[in-house]
Design a protein around this motif. Structure first.
Motif, PDB file in Angstrom:
ATOM      1  N   UNK A 207       0.076  -5.437 -15.067  1.00  0.00           N
ATOM      2  CA  UNK A 207       0.305  -4.026 -15.337  1.00  0.00           C
ATOM      3  C   UNK A 207      -0.867  -3.198 -14.827  1.00  0.00           C
ATOM      4  N   UNK A 208      -0.548  -2.084 -14.208  1.00  0.00           N
ATOM      5  CA  UNK A 208      -1.587  -1.160 -13.778  1.00  0.00           C
ATOM      6  C   UNK A 208      -1.267   0.221 -14.331  1.00  0.00           C
ATOM      7  N   UNK A 209      -2.178   0.730 -15.146  1.00  0.00           N
ATOM      8  CA  UNK A 209      -1.998   2.071 -15.687  1.00  0.00           C
ATOM      9  C   UNK A 209      -2.663   3.061 -14.750  1.00  0.00           C
ATOM     10  N   UNK A 221       0.769  -1.328  -5.175  1.00  0.00           N
ATOM     11  CA  UNK A 221       1.999  -2.039  -4.853  1.00  0.00           C
ATOM     12  C   UNK A 221       1.793  -3.048  -3.723  1.00  0.00           C
ATOM     13  N   UNK A 222       0.898  -2.674  -2.804  1.00  0.00           N
ATOM     14  CA  UNK A 222       0.624  -3.577  -1.675  1.00  0.00           C
ATOM     15  C   UNK A 222      -0.170  -4.816  -2.132  1.00  0.00           C
ATOM     16  N   UNK A 223      -1.225  -4.592  -2.920  1.00  0.00           N
ATOM     17  CA  UNK A 223      -2.132  -5.689  -3.256  1.00  0.00           C
ATOM     18  C   UNK A 223      -1.734  -6.453  -4.520  1.00  0.00           C
ATOM     19  N   UNK A 224      -1.007  -5.795  -5.407  1.00  0.00           N
ATOM     20  CA  UNK A 224      -0.624  -6.450  -6.659  1.00  0.00           C
ATOM     21  C   UNK A 224       0.880  -6.343  -6.860  1.00  0.00           C
ATOM     22  N   UNK A 225       1.637  -7.053  -6.048  1.00  0.00           N
ATOM     23  CA  UNK A 225       3.100  -6.896  -6.048  1.00  0.00           C
ATOM     24  C   UNK A 225       3.751  -7.260  -7.380  1.00  0.00           C
ATOM     25  N   UNK A 226       3.090  -8.106  -8.160  1.00  0.00           N
ATOM     26  CA  UNK A 226       3.729  -8.488  -9.424  1.00  0.00           C
ATOM     27  C   UNK A 226       3.377  -7.534 -10.567  1.00  0.00           C
ATOM     28  N   UNK A 227       2.590  -6.518 -10.286  1.00  0.00           N
ATOM     29  CA  UNK A 227       2.172  -5.602 -11.348  1.00  0.00           C
ATOM     30  C   UNK A 227       3.155  -4.450 -11.521  1.00  0.00           C
ATOM     31  N   UNK A 228       3.386  -4.134 -12.778  1.00  0.00           N
ATOM     32  CA  UNK A 228       4.203  -2.969 -13.087  1.00  0.00           C
ATOM     33  C   UNK A 228       3.273  -1.760 -13.175  1.00  0.00           C
ATOM     34  N   UNK A 229       3.668  -0.658 -12.573  1.00  0.00           N
ATOM     35  CA  UNK A 229       2.821   0.529 -12.608  1.00  0.00           C
ATOM     36  C   UNK A 229       3.269   1.459 -13.737  1.00  0.00           C
ATOM     37  N   UNK A 230       2.368   1.720 -14.661  1.00  0.00           N
ATOM     38  CA  UNK A 230       2.685   2.637 -15.751  1.00  0.00           C
ATOM     39  C   UNK A 230       1.696   3.804 -15.725  1.00  0.00           C
TER      40      UNK A 230
END
Ligand SMILES: [Zn+2]
Length: 256
Positions: A207-209, A221-230
């Motif tokens: 997760x990236x806030x 989105x490019x470097x952490x494809x598995x992270x959800x952006x909140x």
């Protein structure tokens, strides 16, 4: 009277030797540490041999709408072992700084709402002093361990209003710890930092806030494809401020 002032000043381990009210300036408290000894930074031995007194002024949090200054006696002791004089360490003010740590924390918290120029005017400190406060904190967290990072917070601090001049704050949201402060909030700068963490760390971030610059979003989105952006605008700085407070507390405890 001075006993009571002690409570208002609320600085642990400190004795007030006097105070003055200076018109158009504020209140000046003359203080020094209650301890009669200090630890030699070279060899770690405790010394109670006072070498000389060294008094200087620092700015502290305002009180009842008035500016407060501390005239601190940072004493020099002589070490029997090293045969050298050294200055005592004080919990509430860093060496060679013109402001107390708690004033710095308070001012850094205000940077969320205003840029450096306005914050400096409002608090009666210079822009250079605020820059220094930020540098100190950036330096203090430079070697953070990010191997367990799962939730990342990205936030920004406006340095100069209207000049698109920002620095970025990176926070481990689970630990509530700042991981890095970037001098610029450019994509390039952030990319360097993120890539420096390594592929494994980036892959485990879930997760990236983020509630700032759009350009960050694409990089995430490019470097952490598995992270959800909140998005959570106030969460990150709250965590940072809380962490600084905790650090201060534990530092005080470990001294005892
Ligand atoms: Zn020594």
């Amino acid at each position: 009277m001075i006993m009571m002032l002690d409570k208002f000043l609320n600085l642990e381990g400190v004795v007030i030797n006097g105070y003055r009210h200076l018109e158009n300036i504020g209140i000046v408290f003359e203080i020094e540490s209650k301890s009669k000894k200090a630890i030699c930074p070279c060899c770690g031995k405790v010394s109670d041999k006072l070498h000389q007194n060294h008094r200087y002024l620092v700015k502290d949090l305002p009180m009842s709408g008035q500016e407060v200054y501390l005239k601190i006696n940072r004493r020099q002791f002589k070490c029997d072992n090293c045969q050298k004089a050294f200055s005592e360490k004080l919990d509430f003010v860093a060496n060679k700084r013109t402001y107390t740590k708690r004033l710095a924390l308070n001012i850094l918290g205000q940077l969320k709402e205003g840029d450096i120029l306005n914050t400096s005017k409002r608090n009666g400190v210079t822009e250079e002093e605020i820059q220094r406060m930020l540098e100190d904190i950036a330096e203090a967290i430079i070697h953070q361990d990010v191997s367990g990072l799962k939730r990342l917070g990205l936030d920004e601090i406006a340095l100069v209003k209207g000049q698109k001049n920002y620095c970025a704050v990176l926070v481990d949201l689970d630990l509530g710890k700042p991981i890095a402060i970037l001098e610029k909030r450019t994509q390039e700068e952030l990319r360097k930092t993120l890539i420096g963490w390594g592929v494994e760390v980036l892959a485990q971030i879930k997760e990236v806030s983020i509630d700032l610059w759009e350009a960050y979003r694409s990089l995430v989105q490019e470097l952490m494809p598995s992270a959800e952006v909140v998005a959570d605008r106030f969460y990150v700085m709250k965590q940072v401020n809380e962490e600084f407070r905790q650090t201060e507390k534990s530092r005080k405890k470990s001294r005892r």
